[in-house]
Every structure is written in C-alpha cells, then in structure tokens.
Motif scaffolding. Structure first.
Motif, short mmCIF file in Angstrom:
data_model
loop_
_atom_site.label_atom_id
_atom_site.label_comp_id
_atom_site.label_asym_id
_atom_site.label_seq_id
_atom_site.Cartn_x
_atom_site.Cartn_y
_atom_site.Cartn_z
N LYS A 69 34.28 43.00 76.58
CA LYS A 69 33.19 43.70 77.22
C LYS A 69 33.17 43.42 78.73
O LYS A 69 32.89 44.30 79.54
CB LYS A 69 31.86 43.28 76.58
CG LYS A 69 30.67 44.00 77.14
CD LYS A 69 29.41 43.56 76.47
CE LYS A 69 28.22 44.26 77.11
NZ LYS A 69 26.97 43.77 76.58
N GLU A 70 33.50 42.17 79.12
CA GLU A 70 33.54 41.82 80.53
C GLU A 70 34.63 42.59 81.26
O GLU A 70 34.46 42.99 82.41
CB GLU A 70 33.77 40.31 80.71
CG GLU A 70 32.64 39.45 80.22
CD GLU A 70 32.78 39.13 78.74
OE1 GLU A 70 33.89 39.26 78.18
OE2 GLU A 70 31.75 38.77 78.14
N MET A 71 35.76 42.79 80.61
CA MET A 71 36.86 43.55 81.21
C MET A 71 36.46 45.00 81.43
O MET A 71 36.78 45.58 82.47
CB MET A 71 38.09 43.45 80.31
CG MET A 71 39.30 44.09 80.91
SD MET A 71 39.75 43.18 82.39
CE MET A 71 41.35 43.83 82.66
N ASP A 72 35.78 45.60 80.46
CA ASP A 72 35.32 46.98 80.62
C ASP A 72 34.31 47.10 81.76
O ASP A 72 34.35 48.07 82.52
CB ASP A 72 34.70 47.49 79.31
CG ASP A 72 35.72 47.67 78.21
OD1 ASP A 72 36.93 47.81 78.55
OD2 ASP A 72 35.33 47.68 77.03
N LEU A 128 35.04 48.64 89.27
CA LEU A 128 36.16 48.82 90.19
C LEU A 128 36.45 50.29 90.46
O LEU A 128 36.99 50.63 91.52
CB LEU A 128 37.40 48.12 89.63
CG LEU A 128 38.56 47.90 90.56
CD1 LEU A 128 38.13 47.04 91.73
CD2 LEU A 128 39.69 47.22 89.81
N ALA A 129 36.10 51.17 89.56
CA ALA A 129 36.40 52.59 89.70
C ALA A 129 35.78 53.20 90.96
O ALA A 129 36.48 53.92 91.70
CB ALA A 129 35.96 53.35 88.45
N VAL A 146 37.88 55.00 94.17
CA VAL A 146 37.59 56.36 94.62
C VAL A 146 37.21 56.36 96.09
O VAL A 146 37.70 57.20 96.87
CB VAL A 146 36.47 56.99 93.76
CG1 VAL A 146 35.99 58.30 94.35
CG2 VAL A 146 36.96 57.20 92.34
N ILE A 147 36.37 55.43 96.52
CA ILE A 147 35.98 55.34 97.92
C ILE A 147 37.19 55.00 98.79
O ILE A 147 37.35 55.53 99.89
CB ILE A 147 34.84 54.31 98.10
CG1 ILE A 147 33.56 54.84 97.48
CG2 ILE A 147 34.62 53.98 99.56
CD1 ILE A 147 32.45 53.83 97.38
#
Length: 180
Positions: free
Chosen positions: A2-5, A11-12, A16-17
């Motif tokens: 769950k922490e990885m998700d 991070l997404a 994108v930025i």
C-alpha cells in the motif's frame, strides 16, 4: 504494498509537471534563441527575481528549519537566469567523433569504426543550469544558513551583467554604418 502505491500516486503529478516544464523551457529557449534583445530582457527579469527572493527572505535563527518556499524561488530564478543566458546556443549542434570496436580480424588485429555524429546542446544547458543552481544554493545555505545575502549579491552581479549586455546591444547598433 500500500505504501508503494501511495508513493507512485504521489510521484505521478511530479512527473507530469516535470514533463510540462521541460516542454515550456524548450519552447522558451527556442523562441529566445532567435532574439538577442529578448534574452537580455529575460535575464534582467530573472536577476531581479533572484534579488527580490534573496533580500526579502525573512531572517531565521540557526535552530529554525529552512524556509523551502524561499529557497525554491531562489533556485528557480537562478536556474532560469543560467539557461536563458545560454539560449543563443542551446539548440546548436555539437559534432564529435564516435569510435567503436568492430572486433578482431583473422590476424588478431583489433579494428575500429569511427563516425562523425552530432548532438544538441539542449541537455547540456539544462544539466549545467541545474548543477550551477545546486552549487550556488548549497554554498549559500552551507555557509550562511540564516539568510540569503550571498544569493542577493549573486543576483546583483547577474543584473549588472545583464544590463551591460543590454547597453552594449544598443551601442553596437548605433555604431553600425552601411557605406554601400
């Protein structure tokens, strides 16, 4: 798991930025590469941003945490000053010789193949801008942790360089005479 998700989800937006920022920087540098006067104007504005974000930063005590919003503003203006000052050659091509080993022949001699290749200086300009920004900001807060007076002085010198370039543009233009 769950922490990885959660990490990937957080991070997404950064990715994108970052991609959007690279596109904006590339477009800005491409436009500025054709206009010397616009480069000097943008350099002046970036230097003013360095000066304002450095001298307006509130004084903190050594035990207080660093004010990351002020540091980020200073770093962005320093980075923009550096890449804008390199805009006139950011899209030039650099030629270099690429030599690769092709293997051994029947006599045991090693053969090489050499080709002339070219690459753009865009990534070199971005990398140098990031490196210089990190060094300046790191030195300032490593030596003078409580304020950004060192970056303010760097901003004043940068403004002076930009103004001298701006004035020299008009002095050279006035001296030019066509006799034919």
């Amino acid at each position: 798991m769950k922490e990885m998700d959660e990490f990937v989800d957080s991070l997404a937006p950064v990715i994108v930025i970052g991609i959007f920022g690279l596109i904006v920087i590339a477009i800005l540098l491409k436009i500025l590469s054709k206009h010397y006067l616009a480069i000097k104007i943008c350099m002046c504005l970036s230097a003013v941003g360095i000066i304002v974000s450095s001298f307006c930063m509130p004084h903190t005590e050594k035990t207080d945490p660093l004010r990351l919003e002020w540091i980020l503003a200073q770093a962005i203006f320093i980075f923009f000053y550096i890449i804008i000052s390199c805009a006139w050659f950011a899209f030039d091509d650099e030629d270099y010789w690429d030599t690769k080993s092709t293997g051994y022949d029947s006599d045991g001699n090693l053969h090489f193949e050499t080709r002339l290749e070219s690459r753009s200086l865009f990534w070199s300009v971005l990398g140098a801008g990031l490196f210089i920004t990190a060094v300046l900001v790191g030195l300032n807060y490593g030596i003078i942790r409580t304020n950004a007076i060192g970056l303010g002085v760097v901003g004043c010198i940068a403004e002076l360089v930009a103004i001298i370039g701006f004035i020299s543009f008009f002095c050279k233009k006035r001296k030019r005479k066509d006799y034919y």
